[in-house]
Design a protein around this motif. Structure first.
Motif, mmCIF file in Angstrom:
data_model
loop_
_atom_site.group_PDB
_atom_site.id
_atom_site.type_symbol
_atom_site.label_atom_id
_atom_site.label_comp_id
_atom_site.label_asym_id
_atom_site.label_seq_id
_atom_site.Cartn_x
_atom_site.Cartn_y
_atom_site.Cartn_z
ATOM 1 N N THR A 191 -15.626 3.315 -6.712
ATOM 2 C CA THR A 191 -16.669 2.302 -6.602
ATOM 3 C C THR A 191 -17.808 2.884 -5.787
ATOM 4 O O THR A 191 -17.598 3.415 -4.717
ATOM 5 C CB THR A 191 -16.154 1.050 -5.886
ATOM 6 N N MET A 232 -11.996 -6.242 -17.767
ATOM 7 C CA MET A 232 -11.850 -6.996 -16.532
ATOM 8 C C MET A 232 -13.187 -7.628 -16.164
ATOM 9 O O MET A 232 -14.208 -6.959 -16.137
ATOM 10 C CB MET A 232 -11.393 -6.086 -15.392
ATOM 11 N N GLN A 279 -15.379 -9.802 -13.231
ATOM 12 C CA GLN A 279 -15.364 -9.691 -11.779
ATOM 13 C C GLN A 279 -15.915 -10.937 -11.112
ATOM 14 O O GLN A 279 -16.934 -11.471 -11.531
ATOM 15 C CB GLN A 279 -16.182 -8.487 -11.346
ATOM 16 N N ASP A 291 -6.121 -16.341 -3.935
ATOM 17 C CA ASP A 291 -4.973 -15.450 -4.126
ATOM 18 C C ASP A 291 -3.880 -16.144 -4.929
ATOM 19 O O ASP A 291 -3.299 -15.554 -5.849
ATOM 20 C CB ASP A 291 -4.426 -14.967 -2.783
ATOM 21 N N PHE A 327 -5.057 -16.763 -8.605
ATOM 22 C CA PHE A 327 -5.024 -15.536 -9.398
ATOM 23 C C PHE A 327 -3.601 -15.135 -9.763
ATOM 24 O O PHE A 327 -3.397 -14.401 -10.720
ATOM 25 C CB PHE A 327 -5.738 -14.394 -8.665
ATOM 26 N N HIS A 386 -5.718 -13.460 -15.299
ATOM 27 C CA HIS A 386 -5.212 -12.086 -15.324
ATOM 28 C C HIS A 386 -6.279 -11.057 -15.687
ATOM 29 O O HIS A 386 -6.143 -9.889 -15.369
ATOM 30 C CB HIS A 386 -4.017 -11.968 -16.276
ATOM 31 N N ASN A 387 -7.356 -11.468 -16.355
ATOM 32 C CA ASN A 387 -8.415 -10.517 -16.727
ATOM 33 C C ASN A 387 -9.631 -10.610 -15.799
ATOM 34 O O ASN A 387 -10.697 -10.112 -16.133
ATOM 35 C CB ASN A 387 -8.839 -10.725 -18.177
ATOM 36 N N ARG A 428 -11.026 -9.777 -11.898
ATOM 37 C CA ARG A 428 -10.791 -9.042 -10.646
ATOM 38 C C ARG A 428 -11.565 -9.740 -9.534
ATOM 39 O O ARG A 428 -12.750 -10.009 -9.665
ATOM 40 C CB ARG A 428 -11.275 -7.606 -10.780
ATOM 41 N N LEU A 448 -13.213 -9.428 -5.972
ATOM 42 C CA LEU A 448 -13.727 -8.490 -4.982
ATOM 43 C C LEU A 448 -14.118 -9.297 -3.753
ATOM 44 O O LEU A 448 -14.782 -10.314 -3.876
ATOM 45 C CB LEU A 448 -14.954 -7.754 -5.515
#
Length: 146
Positions: free
Chosen positions: A3, A52, A54, A74, A77, A86-87, A89, A91
């Motif tokens: 990243t 994915m 974001q 958390d 997800f 599940h797809n 992410r 951050l």
């Protein structure tokens, strides 16, 4: 995954509709991000797997609202079912690590933003701390519907 974060060298523009707290606020910050496993604009990567998406959580240490939302995210997800994330992410960005983020979100955290295919971010409406995990999961899933 590699990243690379770069702070914009120009002023950040924020379009905000203050008429209603439930309206979407658009925040367009060009950020150079490269993820080796993600493709650019299609809904699948080169291997035919879903790309994915974001979601960014802007937070800071010691913020009880941020910690509460992070805990609920958390769990949301980790749940499966019709509104599975599940797809997506998640951050987490500490606003204390970037002066631009700190100026933008000092009085707003926690802030959720989705990363658009062009790399810009769209700030999402604030989620009530009273919402249950399943409702949070459903709301986030609806944001990423294609």
């Amino acid at each position: 995954m590699a990243t690379a974060w770069r702070t914009p060298a120009f002023p950040i523009s924020v379009a905000c509709n203050r008429a209603s707290s439930m309206k979407w606020r658009s925040l367009r910050i060009p950020i150079k991000v490269s993820f080796s496993s993600l493709s650019s604009s299609s809904s699948t990567n080169g291997d035919g797997e879903p790309q994915m998406k974001q979601l960014v959580l802007y937070t800071k240490q010691g913020c009880c609202l941020c910690e509460g939302l992070k805990e609920k995210l958390d769990v949301a997800f980790s749940l499966s079912g019709t509104h599975s994330l599940h797809n997506v992410r998640l951050l987490t960005r500490d606003i204390a690590t970037n002066s631009d983020w700190e100026k933008l979100y000092r009085y707003e955290i926690p802030v959720l933003a989705r990363v658009l295919p062009d790399g810009t971010e769209e700030t999402l409406p604030r989620l009530s701390p009273r919402l249950g995990v399943e409702i949070i999961q459903k709301k986030i899933a609806s944001i990423f519907k294609d």
